[in-house]
Structure formats: C-alpha cells, structure tokens
Design an enzyme around this catalytic site. Sequence first.
Site, PDB file in Angstrom:
ATOM      1  N   ASP A 199      -8.623 -53.551   3.417  1.00 23.94           N
ATOM      2  CA  ASP A 199      -9.275 -54.458   4.524  1.00 23.94           C
ATOM      3  C   ASP A 199      -9.482 -55.670   4.135  1.00 23.94           C
ATOM      4  O   ASP A 199     -10.163 -56.081   3.367  1.00 23.94           O
ATOM      5  CB  ASP A 199     -10.552 -53.745   5.077  1.00 23.94           C
ATOM      6  CG  ASP A 199     -11.183 -54.423   6.352  1.00 23.94           C
ATOM      7  OD1 ASP A 199     -10.477 -55.607   6.642  1.00 23.94           O
ATOM      8  OD2 ASP A 199     -12.312 -54.241   6.334  1.00 23.94           O
ATOM      9  N   HIS A 373     -17.455 -55.739   7.982  1.00 23.01           N
ATOM     10  CA  HIS A 373     -16.517 -56.115   7.063  1.00 23.01           C
ATOM     11  C   HIS A 373     -16.765 -56.525   5.687  1.00 23.01           C
ATOM     12  O   HIS A 373     -18.004 -57.150   5.470  1.00 23.01           O
ATOM     13  CB  HIS A 373     -15.195 -56.718   7.487  1.00 23.01           C
ATOM     14  CG  HIS A 373     -14.474 -56.323   8.771  1.00 23.01           C
ATOM     15  ND1 HIS A 373     -13.637 -55.398   8.721  1.00 23.01           N
ATOM     16  CD2 HIS A 373     -14.888 -56.309  10.036  1.00 23.01           C
ATOM     17  CE1 HIS A 373     -13.322 -55.172  10.032  1.00 23.01           C
ATOM     18  NE2 HIS A 373     -13.912 -55.973  10.666  1.00 23.01           N
TER      19      HIS A 373
END
Lengths: 560, 560
Positions: A199, A373
């Site tokens: 990611d 994140h």
Amino acid sequence: MSKHLSKNKSSLLAIPLGGLGEFGMNMMVLRYGDDIIVIDCGMMFPESELLGVDLVIPDITYLKQNREKVRAIILTHGHEDHIGALSYILRDVNVPVYGTRFTLALAKKRLEEAGLLDKVKLREVLPTRKAEIGPFEIEFIAVTHSTVDCVALAIRTPIGVVIHTGDFKIDQTPVDGAPFDLHAFARYGNEGVLALFSDSTNVERPGFTPSERVVVPRLEELCRMAPRKVVLSCFASSIHRIQQVIEIAQRVGRKVAFVGRSMVDNVEIAHSMDLIKIPDGMVVRPQDIRAFDPKKLIVLASGSQAEPMSSLSRIAVDSHRFVTVDENDSVILSARIIPGNDKAIFRMLDHMFRRRALVYYDNSAGTIHVSGHASQEEQKLVLQLVRPKYFIPVHGEYRQLFRHAALAHQLGVVSGEVLLIEDGQPIEFTAEGAYRTEPVTAGRVLVDSGSLEAIEEFVIRDRKHLSEDGVVVPIIAIDKHTGKVESTPEIVTRGFLPSENTQELVNGAREMVLRTVEQSNSEEKKDWGVIKEKIRVDLKKYINKHTSKRPMILPVILEI
Amino acid sequence: MSKHLSKNKSSLLAIPLGGLGEFGMNMMVLRYGDDIIVIDCGMMFPESELLGVDLVIPDITYLKQNREKVRAIILTHGHEDHIGALSYILRDVNVPVYGTRFTLALAKKRLEEAGLLDKVKLREVLPTRKAEIGPFEIEFIAVTHSTVDCVALAIRTPIGVVIHTGDFKIDQTPVDGAPFDLHAFARYGNEGVLALFSDSTNVERPGFTPSERVVVPRLEELCRMAPRKVVLSCFASSIHRIQQVIEIAQRVGRKVAFVGRSMVDNVEIAHSMDLIKIPDGMVVRPQDIRAFDPKKLIVLASGSQAEPMSSLSRIAVDSHRFVTVDENDSVILSARIIPGNDKAIFRMLDHMFRRRALVYYDNSAGTIHVSGHASQEEQKLVLQLVRPKYFIPVHGEYRQLFRHAALAHQLGVVSGEVLLIEDGQPIEFTAEGAYRTEPVTAGRVLVDSGSLEAIEEFVIRDRKHLSEDGVVVPIIAIDKHTGKVESTPEIVTRGFLPSENTQELVNGAREMVLRTVEQSNSEEKKDWGVIKEKIRVDLKKYINKHTSKRPMILPVILEI
C-alpha cells in the site's frame, strides 16, 4: 528486464487492473497457468468532469476474455475502493468471493441491493487460516487499518510466495486488541518472498501514522466540555472510531444516537458480529433525539464528506427529520477532508458556524482524526520484514507509486528489482526473473448507478459539450416528394442564452437555415446528411459570431 | 445593535458586495451621504458545478442604483481577486480607478483587452501619500504580500478613520526592502480608529507566516544540486519569488528563461518599473532553451495550478513549443496547491514523474513556498496596533470570518463591537454607534468570458440537467389547418445513451409520442403548449421506466 510475450506455463503473471495510477478501484489479478485469482474489486468516485457518472470501476476485459480460468475474488477488507465494483464485475464473471466476516457482510449488502445475493458464493475466511484455490494457497494475515477485520494475503504459488498487504497501517495499540500480525510477515520474510505488493497511499508522510487510540484525549475533552449536544461525524466504516466514541460517551455521562443509513447499517452489522460493543441502555433512538437532554447526548452521523443527501449535510441546512444543530451544540468532523470534497465540506461547516455551533474540523488543537494508512516508517518496516525479491508498489497515484519505489530503493532490502508498473502493465515472474509482458486492456468504466450501465466516453464528451454552452436544435420540415421546405425553421435552445437576448438571434438563425437550404443544389438537397452538416456549420459560425459561444448544434430534418 | 433604516445623512455606511463569505471577488463599498467609494473590484474562479462559467464577479446592483454617487474605485493590489472584475464593472459604472503603479499596470492590461483603456481614468497613488475623494481622505499604507506594490487604506471620514488592510502579511525581511508600515498603523491606532477591516484568509494558521525570504535556502539547494535544467513554476504575480530565483540563478551559475504569457507579461511590467532586477545577460530566450546547456538553466514557467492551456501543463504532456522535461530535469512547484485544483495539479506532476524528473511540490524537505497572508499572530498584531472601536473581518469564507472575529474577541482590544457580516449586509456607523441596516442586493454574477455576458442561474440549471443525462428532443409536424400529424415523430438524443441501445427505445418513444397526440381531445390539440407538456410528461415516464435516466426532454411541434 525486457518485454516479451508470455508462453511459459510455469510462470506467475501479476496483472494490475486498478489502483496502480489512481486513488481507488483497486484490483490485482494473479495468474498461474490456467488459474486466475482476483485480489479486491473496488470502485472509485468520479471526478466532477465526468458528468452524470456515479461511479468508476476497472475495465475487466482481461477477465472476460479468460472467464473460464477465473477461480475466485479475494477481498482484503470492506472499503468501497476494494469491494464497490463487486456487483458489476460478478454479473460478468461469477466466481466465489472470499473475505472475512465483516467484509463479506458489507459485500452481501451490496449484492442484495443488486439482486445478486443468491447467485454468488461467499466464502468466509479467518486470519491465520488458509484457503486453497487451484495452484494458490492463500494465508490471511491480520492487519490494522481504519476499518475492522482487515487482512493481508500471503499467496503460495508453485514458484514462490507473493504477499499483498491490502490497505494497512501498523497500529501498536489497536482498539479491538487485534494487532497487525508482524510475526506472519517475519515468518514469510525468513522463508523468502518472491514478490511484495504494498500500500502506497501515505508514502508522502514521514514517520509513523499515529494509533487510532490517539484521537481519544481530544475527543473525550470535547465531549466532556461540550455545553450541549455533540454531533460527531466519521466514516460509517470506521468501526474503531465509533467504538471509541461510545466508550467516551460512557465516561463523560452521555448517551449515543446513530443517524444516517450507512452509519446505522454499519453499526448494526458490526454489533451483530460483536465487533462493536455497546453497553445496554446507551443508545438513543433517532426519533427521541429532539426530546433528549442535549447535555447528555452524542449524535454519531454519517456524511463527513458532505455527500449531498447525507445526514450531516441535511443537519447543516436544518432539513434533517430528527437532528438540529443549535447555538452551542458541538460539531466534530472526525474524518479526513478528501481532496475534491473540500469546498462542499467547508460550505457545510459554514452553515454550522452560522448556527453558532462550536465546530471542530482539524487537528490544530488536538488530534480528532488519524489516517488508516501506513506512513513511510511503517512501509519501511514491512519491506524490512518481508525483504522480497521483487517489490511492486500498489494503491496510489503515479507519484505515490514512484515515491514508494524510491523508498524501497533507498532501503536496499529488495534483492531483485523494484517494479514500478501501472494498470494494464503485467509482470511475469519465472524461476529466472521478472519480466514486463505485453500490456493488457485496462482502464476506467464509467457507471450510471441508476441504470447500472456503462457510459461510453463519447457520451461524456457530448454531455461536456452540452454543459458548456447548451444546445441549439434547428428543425426544418421538408416535403419528401418535392424537396420543398414546408415551414419556417424552428429553433429550440436550452442552457444557451437568457431568453431576453435570444429572440433576435433566433430570428436571424431561422433566416440563415432557410438560406442554407435554399442555396444548396438539388443533389445536396437529396442528401439530408449533407444538408444537416451544412446547417450545422453555418449555424455554428453564425452563433459564434454573434455570441462567442459554441453550443451543441443538432439539426433535424423532418420528412413529411 | 438593531436593524434600522438609514436616514442619517451624517453616517458612514460600509456595504460588503464581495469577499465576505467566499474566497475571492473582494469588493467593499463605503458611503457617506451622497458619496460612494469602492474598495477593490475582484473576481473569483467558478466551482466546477458552474458549467460553462469562466468567472464570477460581484452583483453590483447597489452601485448601479446609486451610479451618480460613485466617485472612485480604489485598488489595494493587483491580484485577480481584487482587480479581475474591473472591466465588467467599469462598463456599468465608469469612475476613476486609484492604485499603485504596478497595480494599475496590471489593471491597464485587462482594460486594454476589454477595449476600455481610453475610456477609464487611472490615478496613480504612492504609499504614504493621500488622495481626497469627496468626504474621504485616503492615505495609502505600504503592506507586504505575495505580490509587489500592495497597500492598505486609511480612510478619514467626517465621523472617524476607517482602516482596510487589503491582503497582507507582516514580512520583517521583505525581498524588495519595502517593509510593512507598522508605524502608520501605530499612528492611526494612537489617534483612534473607528473601524478596522482586516484580511481573514489565514486565520486557521497559528503563529507567524514565514518571510518570503525563507524559501531561499531550499530553492538554492535544489537549483545548485540539480543535475540538469530546473523548471520552476510560481504565480506570475509573485514578483518577489521570481526576483529571488533570479538571484539564486546568479549565485549557482545558471541563467533564467521565462515561459508562459502571464509570466512574461508580469516580469516585463515589473522590470519596466524597476520592481524586478535582472542582471545583464541573465535571460535566455524561450526559443533558445532547447539548445542551451541544461546544467546552466532555470526555466520560470507559469501554470502552477495546472490551468489547461498553461505552459507547465503543456510541458508536462510534452506539447510545449520550447520546453521539454527529460530524465533528471528538476520540476519545482513553488506555489500553493489551491483546493479544487489538486487533482489537476497531481495529474500534471504525475506526467513529470513518468518522465523521470525530480519533482518537488511540498515543504516536507525544506520550504519551497510560503503564503502571502497573515497568520493569527500577525492578525493579532494589526488588531493591537489599530485597537479599533469596531472590527469587521473581511476576505474569507464564513468560518474564517467567524474565527477572525473570535480571535478579536479573545484579544479584547476592540473597544466597541466585533461585527460579523457577509456580502449584502451593511453596517451604518454614526456618532452613537454601529447598526446593521437593511440588506442590499448582493451575490454572484456568472460570466462567460467569451461573450462577456452574465449567465443567469436558470441557464446553469439547464446545463446541469443537460450534463447529467443528456437531452431528448421529440419532434412532430402538425398540419396547422387540420391538426393532423404529418410525419412519424422524430426523436433526437445526445449525451444520453450509447447508440447501440437506443434504437429500440427510440422506436417505442415514437409510438408513444404519436399515441399521446392521438389520444388528446380536439381542444388539447389546438393548444400546443398542452400537447408539448403531455408529450414531455409521458416521454419522461417512458424513458425513466426503461433506462432509469432523466434526460432533459424538449418537445417540438412544427407547424406546417
């Protein structure tokens, strides 16, 4: 590394169909021989220039061309950018869908709405457990993120292990006590990993993303000191955030109410699975909010992005059935302001300010929102633990993929190669190495959610044209036998000019159309395509000369 | 404070017509008896939902109604949100325009383009000097901001002094050596100020805005270490920034080239006024860039907001006549990423990354951009120096005005009242106090820059409708004598559905239209308005049922 055509049966192909080069619509395809699995099936919201488009999904031409080889869709978690395209894709490629309990519950909701629920096989998975799908053995690894029940995937293939992180951060103090499974990443790192897909969303942020728990002190302070009721908005899928607000409510002696369809749905689903804990007697029903002591209440509302019909938007303009915001109420936006939504969000908050609410929307005086994140240090940690042969940044716009690649280079733990690829650019892994192969069809499919239909680009172009200067329709009736014009040309306009200025222009345009037809020779008159084009060109010039505008011109010839 | 109707001849009215409640189109009107002056005359860029609108300017109905009383427009500086509406407003209210040399030079350019230059009187002013306009005596006070030659206004009226800051920051080390005139503010503060109008733009930022000079170390480092050419983009009006880059270029042994119309224009104007200093032999002509040693070059390009036809946008997609970006070139975005432009800017930067440029776009590794607006501590300083009787926050969206008002409350230096008002809400100052008076007409006028025409809201609504599901035009020809339908109905669609699905639908729609006409009674048939509306309603239902779409339907009846 060179481009070549894959002929190798014992090679692994990784084919990104979405999320590599844009924010959203994540989809990664893995293929070994005649077996294909699909990791995630996401959508994204359209940019404002995509007129009349409700959502955007990946182009799955490749999957349709290989329909009989596709074995499964594997979901990493339940966010829209990972599951939102399911009901569209499954209509074309109906394969079993794997995911954790909460993820599948959200997926179910969407399939139900699309009338697909009884047509699709859902396979529930558990972290630490494995699933075998053709030549792929998949272990589900618990990771932390801004929603619950999220997994990374460790996929054992005949030529090596592939790890796909899904979306993650490394939360050392997760709200639900379920940590990021560092040990699993370490174990695979020790064993040796062929490729890591990780990611890239927050690669522009140095350091560590703070734990979800970091929002507690400030949110608790605001809820404790609030002179009247608190209206707090977060993403409906932020189950951890909602759990923390419930616990804060209890500590400061307030009850909670949930408003907004997605908020209510998500809380119900999470509660039914024991993923959210709500003490008895804590919940005030929406219809009871008005009568409830505002000093004792926290309203959890969806609509943090100022979506037009959402609860928070309606509360802001005082058109919500159950909730008002009055002087000295507190409004807390506990969510990211997603770029592109800023104007709408601030317009909404301005209404709250006008009502003399106490409005909190950023972290300047204490953290009220943290990201889900990984920042740079967490991304490095995963790279260090996994130390893959090949590294492929995923989930990001090009600059983010680029910077994630740069981060990996700088770290020096990738023994083979860092591969910077975008949607439609496959990589073939063989025992010898990794190769870029011929691009496959990839791109955006624009969907009108009303009709569930794909909208072609030319339709959007037409809409764009219509939206800029409107439309002008010149109409003439021609006798099909004599070729004679049978009436004064009619001119219909819309979205063009205010009517006060139009009459003179329209009269002139009528004469012009008539002249254009009359001055055509008899051959032209027989070919109505030619006549129409002549009218279009002449009228375009005429209108542009008199108004500097370029409306869409749609000549019509009526045969009578 | 109560609302009342102004009858008082010896009162001062402050009437905000723009910039109080939105970011841009700044315009404040002051009226004493029968004399009106207008402070600034700005435009703003439209939100994307304002389809086909090029710019937005204030509604000046109030000025038109009092045309014979308006004495002058006073400009504080040359940014678009302060001068951009000049050529529109002056067509209706032609009065002398006051401003500093650079500000007037930029205004001149716009008036020239609009063919108004020889019709308008321009009056140049100098900081520390005064102008008398009717009952107003105006002193121009030097302030620092992101462009040059900026002033605040101290306006002496028969009932007291009003100070309007314009846009400002307090730069203690200004690039041009011309400091913010703290002493003037202090002097008026000592004397006593009736009302202060002050810039709220950056009220959400604590502390001090850094000096413009703060960008030098990092920009110099990047230019010194750049392996090849540097392409640096900033606002063309950022004359200080451009000056600093020129000085950096000299220190690191590079030359500069200017590309982009606004960049070239602004540099030329500033250079002609000695507001920018360029050593001899420093400038490379655009047409010579390609042949010039890239290690010795800095290209200053406009287009930092990724405006579609700007130099930087064209360079990004390799369609610029003179400039390419190649591997290891540096691209520096030395500008704010204005909310709403983010997607376009990042798309542009992604192209730079794909070309393997070294791309710098934020302050994470060193400051490459600073704001031109005052942060909280500077706003407090101005309030402390001026300590007005009344304080009115200007230049900001509602939350910014609100927070600036809160800041003033917290400071406690306003002896009278903090007045939070928005566009169209006048304040009347008298010897006794300050009163809200009846609202005046205010709002946005939407302008199509091609035709210079105002676009009415209903036209935008039509365009919005057209843009969502396109347009369907059903057309029938009716014999004006018999009332008989003379042809098969024609159905024209655009922006609606892909053609492959349309044929069947169109055939059905034709039959439906025919049926609707046939089933109408003879009275209805005579009233074509009724027939059209029946067709519209029936067709709307039919299309929505078959496609879930709601195109705009424009029935046409052709009389033959």
